[in-house]
Design a protein around this motif. Structure first.
Motif, PDB file in Angstrom:
ATOM      1  N   UNK A   1       0.807  -1.219   0.000  1.00  0.00           N
ATOM      2  CA  UNK A   1       0.000   0.000   0.000  1.00  0.00           C
ATOM      3  C   UNK A   1       0.841   1.270   0.000  1.00  0.00           C
ATOM      4  N   UNK A   2       0.280   2.296  -0.595  1.00  0.00           N
ATOM      5  CA  UNK A   2       0.885   3.625  -0.574  1.00  0.00           C
ATOM      6  C   UNK A   2      -0.141   4.582   0.030  1.00  0.00           C
ATOM      7  N   UNK A   3       0.327   5.470   0.868  1.00  0.00           N
ATOM      8  CA  UNK A   3      -0.536   6.509   1.411  1.00  0.00           C
ATOM      9  C   UNK A   3      -0.451   7.727   0.508  1.00  0.00           C
ATOM     10  N   UNK A   4      -1.575   8.399   0.325  1.00  0.00           N
ATOM     11  CA  UNK A   4      -1.660   9.515  -0.612  1.00  0.00           C
ATOM     12  C   UNK A   4      -2.033  10.783   0.151  1.00  0.00           C
ATOM     13  N   UNK A   5      -1.285  11.852  -0.093  1.00  0.00           N
ATOM     14  CA  UNK A   5      -1.489  13.123   0.588  1.00  0.00           C
ATOM     15  C   UNK A   5      -1.573  14.254  -0.421  1.00  0.00           C
ATOM     16  N   UNK A   6      -2.237  15.334  -0.037  1.00  0.00           N
ATOM     17  CA  UNK A   6      -2.218  16.530  -0.874  1.00  0.00           C
ATOM     18  C   UNK A   6      -0.853  17.200  -0.714  1.00  0.00           C
ATOM     19  N   UNK A   7      -0.541  18.090  -1.618  1.00  0.00           N
ATOM     20  CA  UNK A   7       0.731  18.827  -1.522  1.00  0.00           C
ATOM     21  C   UNK A   7       0.763  19.649  -0.235  1.00  0.00           C
ATOM     22  N   UNK A   8      -0.366  20.249   0.143  1.00  0.00           N
ATOM     23  CA  UNK A   8      -0.414  21.051   1.370  1.00  0.00           C
ATOM     24  C   UNK A   8      -0.193  20.185   2.610  1.00  0.00           C
ATOM     25  N   UNK A   9      -0.794  19.004   2.639  1.00  0.00           N
ATOM     26  CA  UNK A   9      -0.580  18.092   3.779  1.00  0.00           C
ATOM     27  C   UNK A   9       0.883  17.694   3.880  1.00  0.00           C
ATOM     28  N   UNK A  10       1.487  17.358   2.749  1.00  0.00           N
ATOM     29  CA  UNK A  10       2.881  16.938   2.765  1.00  0.00           C
ATOM     30  C   UNK A  10       3.803  18.102   3.113  1.00  0.00           C
ATOM     31  N   UNK A  11       3.497  19.298   2.647  1.00  0.00           N
ATOM     32  CA  UNK A  11       4.309  20.468   2.988  1.00  0.00           C
ATOM     33  C   UNK A  11       4.254  20.734   4.491  1.00  0.00           C
ATOM     34  N   UNK A  12       3.073  20.598   5.103  1.00  0.00           N
ATOM     35  CA  UNK A  12       2.945  20.801   6.544  1.00  0.00           C
ATOM     36  C   UNK A  12       3.742  19.750   7.310  1.00  0.00           C
ATOM     37  N   UNK A  13       3.661  18.496   6.875  1.00  0.00           N
ATOM     38  CA  UNK A  13       4.419  17.434   7.530  1.00  0.00           C
ATOM     39  C   UNK A  13       5.920  17.677   7.414  1.00  0.00           C
ATOM     40  N   UNK A  14       6.379  17.987   6.212  1.00  0.00           N
ATOM     41  CA  UNK A  14       7.811  18.164   5.999  1.00  0.00           C
ATOM     42  C   UNK A  14       8.349  19.357   6.779  1.00  0.00           C
ATOM     43  N   UNK A  15       7.578  20.425   6.869  1.00  0.00           N
ATOM     44  CA  UNK A  15       8.021  21.576   7.660  1.00  0.00           C
ATOM     45  C   UNK A  15       8.073  21.203   9.142  1.00  0.00           C
ATOM     46  N   UNK A  16       7.097  20.439   9.622  1.00  0.00           N
ATOM     47  CA  UNK A  16       7.121  19.970  11.005  1.00  0.00           C
ATOM     48  C   UNK A  16       8.330  19.093  11.280  1.00  0.00           C
ATOM     49  N   UNK A  17       8.652  18.221  10.339  1.00  0.00           N
ATOM     50  CA  UNK A  17       9.833  17.363  10.494  1.00  0.00           C
ATOM     51  C   UNK A  17      11.107  18.208  10.484  1.00  0.00           C
ATOM     52  N   UNK A  18      11.136  19.194   9.618  1.00  0.00           N
ATOM     53  CA  UNK A  18      12.314  20.055   9.488  1.00  0.00           C
ATOM     54  C   UNK A  18      12.608  20.810  10.783  1.00  0.00           C
ATOM     55  N   UNK A  19      11.558  21.240  11.491  1.00  0.00           N
ATOM     56  CA  UNK A  19      11.767  22.031  12.711  1.00  0.00           C
ATOM     57  C   UNK A  19      11.766  21.181  13.978  1.00  0.00           C
ATOM     58  N   UNK A  20      11.647  19.843  13.828  1.00  0.00           N
ATOM     59  CA  UNK A  20      11.791  18.960  14.977  1.00  0.00           C
ATOM     60  C   UNK A  20      10.510  18.589  15.696  1.00  0.00           C
ATOM     61  N   UNK A  21       9.348  18.892  15.126  1.00  0.00           N
ATOM     62  CA  UNK A  21       8.083  18.584  15.795  1.00  0.00           C
ATOM     63  C   UNK A  21       7.913  17.110  16.130  1.00  0.00           C
ATOM     64  N   UNK A  22       8.540  16.225  15.390  1.00  0.00           N
ATOM     65  CA  UNK A  22       8.334  14.791  15.566  1.00  0.00           C
ATOM     66  C   UNK A  22       9.530  14.075  16.186  1.00  0.00           C
ATOM     67  N   UNK A  23      10.539  14.829  16.591  1.00  0.00           N
ATOM     68  CA  UNK A  23      11.760  14.223  17.129  1.00  0.00           C
ATOM     69  C   UNK A  23      11.483  13.312  18.317  1.00  0.00           C
ATOM     70  N   UNK A  24      10.506  13.637  19.143  1.00  0.00           N
ATOM     71  CA  UNK A  24      10.215  12.816  20.326  1.00  0.00           C
ATOM     72  C   UNK A  24       9.696  11.435  19.961  1.00  0.00           C
ATOM     73  N   UNK A  25       9.221  11.264  18.742  1.00  0.00           N
ATOM     74  CA  UNK A  25       8.705   9.959  18.315  1.00  0.00           C
ATOM     75  C   UNK A  25       9.818   8.947  18.054  1.00  0.00           C
ATOM     76  N   UNK A  26      11.023   9.425  17.766  1.00  0.00           N
ATOM     77  CA  UNK A  26      12.115   8.516  17.428  1.00  0.00           C
ATOM     78  C   UNK A  26      13.301   8.633  18.365  1.00  0.00           C
ATOM     79  N   UNK A  27      13.234   9.527  19.304  1.00  0.00           N
ATOM     80  CA  UNK A  27      14.408   9.729  20.113  1.00  0.00           C
ATOM     81  C   UNK A  27      14.176   9.524  21.545  1.00  0.00           C
TER      82      UNK A  27
END
Length: 77
Positions: free
Chosen positions: A51-77
């Motif tokens: 399976x592949x998950x499908x996102x809009x460009x806006x959804x993916x941009x929001x996710x990538x910006x969150x990842x870039x600024x560390x919003x999800x770091x607590x999930x892996x660290x």
């Protein structure tokens, strides 16, 4: 063209998948592809026909910006 989440990646054979440069030999990587119409598909490279998950460009941009600024770091660290 409408793509639903969980679409079989094998049904997306006409797209070009891009693998993360942080992937490794044990298969810990994610691949992404731009779909017709601009949506973005994400799949696990260990299961390229799965399976592949499908996102809009806006959804993916929001996710990538969150990842870039560390919003999800607590999930892996």
């Amino acid at each position: 063209m409408e793509f639903l989440n969980g679409v079989q990646a094998s049904a997306l054979s006409a797209v070009t998948w891009i693998k993360s440069s942080h992937s490794n030999a044990t298969g810990n990587c994610v691949e992404m592809a731009v779909l017709p119409g601009g949506h973005i598909a994400v799949r696990n490279s260990r299961d390229p026909q799965g399976p592949a998950l499908v996102y809009t460009r806006d959804e993916m941009a929001a996710f990538m910006e969150g990842a870039r600024v560390g919003d999800f770091d607590s999930l892996i660290g």
